[in-house]
Each structure stands twice: as structure tokens, then as C-alpha cells.
Design a protein around this motif. Structure first.
Motif, PDB file in Angstrom:
ATOM      1  N   ALA A   1    -115.628   6.598 -20.875  1.00  0.00           N
ATOM      2  CA  ALA A   1    -115.954   7.450 -22.122  1.00  0.00           C
ATOM      3  C   ALA A   1    -115.977   6.333 -23.474  1.00  0.00           C
ATOM      4  CB  ALA A   1    -115.396   8.895 -22.091  1.00  0.00           C
ATOM      5  N   LYS A   2    -114.495   5.341 -23.674  1.00  0.00           N
ATOM      6  CA  LYS A   2    -115.025   5.333 -25.373  1.00  0.00           C
ATOM      7  C   LYS A   2    -115.108   3.414 -25.181  1.00  0.00           C
ATOM      8  CE  LYS A   2    -112.861   8.962 -27.076  1.00  0.00           C
ATOM      9  NZ  LYS A   2    -111.784  10.089 -28.458  1.00  0.00           N
TER      10      LYS A   2
ATOM     11  N   GLU B   1    -104.565   6.447 -29.311  1.00  0.00           N
ATOM     12  CA  GLU B   1    -106.242   6.642 -28.610  1.00  0.00           C
ATOM     13  C   GLU B   1    -105.605   8.134 -27.635  1.00  0.00           C
ATOM     14  OE1 GLU B   1    -106.194   2.696 -29.414  1.00  0.00           O
ATOM     15  OE2 GLU B   1    -105.344   4.488 -28.123  1.00  0.00           O
ATOM     16  N   LEU B   2    -104.537   8.402 -27.053  1.00  0.00           N
ATOM     17  CA  LEU B   2    -104.798   9.674 -26.032  1.00  0.00           C
ATOM     18  C   LEU B   2    -104.360  10.652 -27.153  1.00  0.00           C
ATOM     19  CD1 LEU B   2    -101.438   8.573 -23.840  1.00  0.00           C
ATOM     20  CD2 LEU B   2    -103.926   9.022 -23.050  1.00  0.00           C
ATOM     21  N   ARG B   3    -104.397  10.653 -28.410  1.00  0.00           N
ATOM     22  CA  ARG B   3    -104.072  12.231 -29.235  1.00  0.00           C
ATOM     23  C   ARG B   3    -105.264  12.564 -29.763  1.00  0.00           C
ATOM     24  NH1 ARG B   3     -99.246   9.263 -32.198  1.00  0.00           N
ATOM     25  NH2 ARG B   3     -97.340  10.215 -30.996  1.00  0.00           N
ATOM     26  N   GLU B   4    -106.230  11.186 -30.434  1.00  0.00           N
ATOM     27  CA  GLU B   4    -107.530  11.502 -30.299  1.00  0.00           C
ATOM     28  C   GLU B   4    -108.130  11.818 -29.267  1.00  0.00           C
ATOM     29  OE1 GLU B   4    -108.687   7.475 -31.732  1.00  0.00           O
ATOM     30  OE2 GLU B   4    -107.730   7.416 -33.381  1.00  0.00           O
ATOM     31  N   ALA B   5    -107.954  11.824 -28.813  1.00  0.00           N
ATOM     32  CA  ALA B   5    -108.474  12.282 -27.119  1.00  0.00           C
ATOM     33  C   ALA B   5    -108.580  13.670 -26.549  1.00  0.00           C
ATOM     34  CB  ALA B   5    -108.910  11.262 -26.295  1.00  0.00           C
TER      35      ALA B   5
ATOM     36  N   PHE C   1    -105.341  14.762 -25.774  1.00  0.00           N
ATOM     37  CA  PHE C   1    -104.417  14.825 -24.030  1.00  0.00           C
ATOM     38  C   PHE C   1    -102.879  15.576 -24.539  1.00  0.00           C
ATOM     39  CE2 PHE C   1    -108.023  12.316 -22.658  1.00  0.00           C
ATOM     40  CZ  PHE C   1    -108.247  13.067 -21.723  1.00  0.00           C
TER      41      PHE C   1
ATOM     42  N   ILE D   1    -104.832   1.134 -24.373  1.00  0.00           N
ATOM     43  CA  ILE D   1    -104.873   2.751 -24.584  1.00  0.00           C
ATOM     44  C   ILE D   1    -103.919   3.128 -24.885  1.00  0.00           C
ATOM     45  CG2 ILE D   1    -104.955   4.921 -23.385  1.00  0.00           C
ATOM     46  CD1 ILE D   1    -107.858   4.145 -22.154  1.00  0.00           C
TER      47      ILE D   1
ATOM     48  N   LEU E   1    -111.399   8.006 -19.632  1.00  0.00           N
ATOM     49  CA  LEU E   1    -110.781   8.022 -21.017  1.00  0.00           C
ATOM     50  C   LEU E   1    -111.694   6.210 -21.314  1.00  0.00           C
ATOM     51  CD1 LEU E   1    -110.268   8.827 -24.116  1.00  0.00           C
ATOM     52  CD2 LEU E   1    -108.238   8.291 -23.482  1.00  0.00           C
TER      53      LEU E   1
END
Length: 148
Positions: free
Chosen positions: A88-89, A98-102, A104, A94, A85
Motif C-alpha cells: 500500500a505504501k 511505520e506501524l504507528r502511522e498506519a 496498528f 517497516i 502495508l
């Protein structure tokens, strides 16, 4: 042979029993249901698991197991996911957003970071819980941990 000549094979077709059509039919009276009892009545249906009054199997067998009412369910995220992550971004922090937008975790999930994989990026990681190996790996890479 033509369509009007076709007949089923001998013995393959039986006529249905005509139940309850009078005493002369031989199937009148009790109409093959026997005498009295619940099974002879209309509307009878046996409950699933009914064993004729004997203690049913689901009540004879012992119950087992234990469900802890204080158990907290975490969504596990490994270090490999954080590394991928971050690359990539191009992230340095993090957190849950960020985890929600990705994609996960969902918005109600509690997140626990686990130490599977390697982490080379210097990250500030924000989560609900961390395993010891994950904490050590993040701090070894020069990052920081924030417990929510």
C-alpha cells in the motif's frame, strides 16, 4: 362510560400500610421491625455478600491462578499485515514508526512479528520480538530482521 366514571378493577389497588402512626393503628411501637437488633435501627444497610455472620462465599472459596510480574505484553502483527502495508505504501523498511502511522500499534506498545500469512516483499523489519516462523519467512523473502 366517561372519564369521571372510571375506577380500577376490584382488588387491584391496596392502601399503603401507615407504619408508626400510634398504637391505635396496630402498626405503632416497633413499626413492623421487630425488637432490637441492627435491622430495627435507622440507617441499617447490609453489606453486599453478608451472610449473617457465617463465613461469606468469597472467603470460603479457594483463590486460584497466577499472575507473573515479569510478563511482557506484545502487540502481535502478522506477516499478512506487513505485506499489505508494504504494497500500500511502497515501503522497503517497516519499523515501529511505520506501524504507528498506519494505526496498528500505539506509541507505548511492544511489537512482536508473527509468521501468519505469506511475505513476498523484500523488507527490513524492525520490532521488539519475532517468532521463529516469522524470522524464517522474512529472511526467505530476502529481507532482514532488526530486534530493538
Amino acid at each position: 362510560m366517561e372519564l369521571h366514571n372510571l375506577t380500577p378493577a376490584a382488588g387491584s389497588v391496596k392502601t399503603a400500610k401507615r407504619i408508626g402512626r400510634g398504637a391505635g393503628s396496630g402498626l405503632g411501637g416497633t413499626s413492623t421491625r421487630g425488637h432490637k437488633g441492627a435491622k430495627s435501627r435507622s440507617g441499617y444497610s447490609k453489606k453486599i455478600g453478608f451472610e449473617g455472620g457465617q463465613m461469606p462465599m468469597q472467603r470460603r472459596l479457594p483463590k486460584f491462578g497466577f499472575k507473573n510480574i515479569n510478563h511482557v505484553e506484545y502487540k502481535a502483527i502478522n506477516l499478512t499485515v506487513l505485506q499489505a502495508l508494504a504494497e500500500a505504501k511502497n515501503l522497503e523498511k517497516i519499523g515501529l514508526t511505520e506501524l504507528r502511522e498506519a494505526g496498528f500499534v500505539n506509541k507505548t506498545a511492544l511489537v512482536k512479528i508473527l509468521g501468519n500469512g505469506t511475505l513476498t516483499a523484500k523488507l527490513t523489519v524492525e520490532a521488539n520480538a519475532f517468532s521463529k516462523s516469522a524470522e524464517e519467512a522474512i529472511t526467505a523473502a530476502g529481507g532482514t530482521i532488526v530486534k530493538i
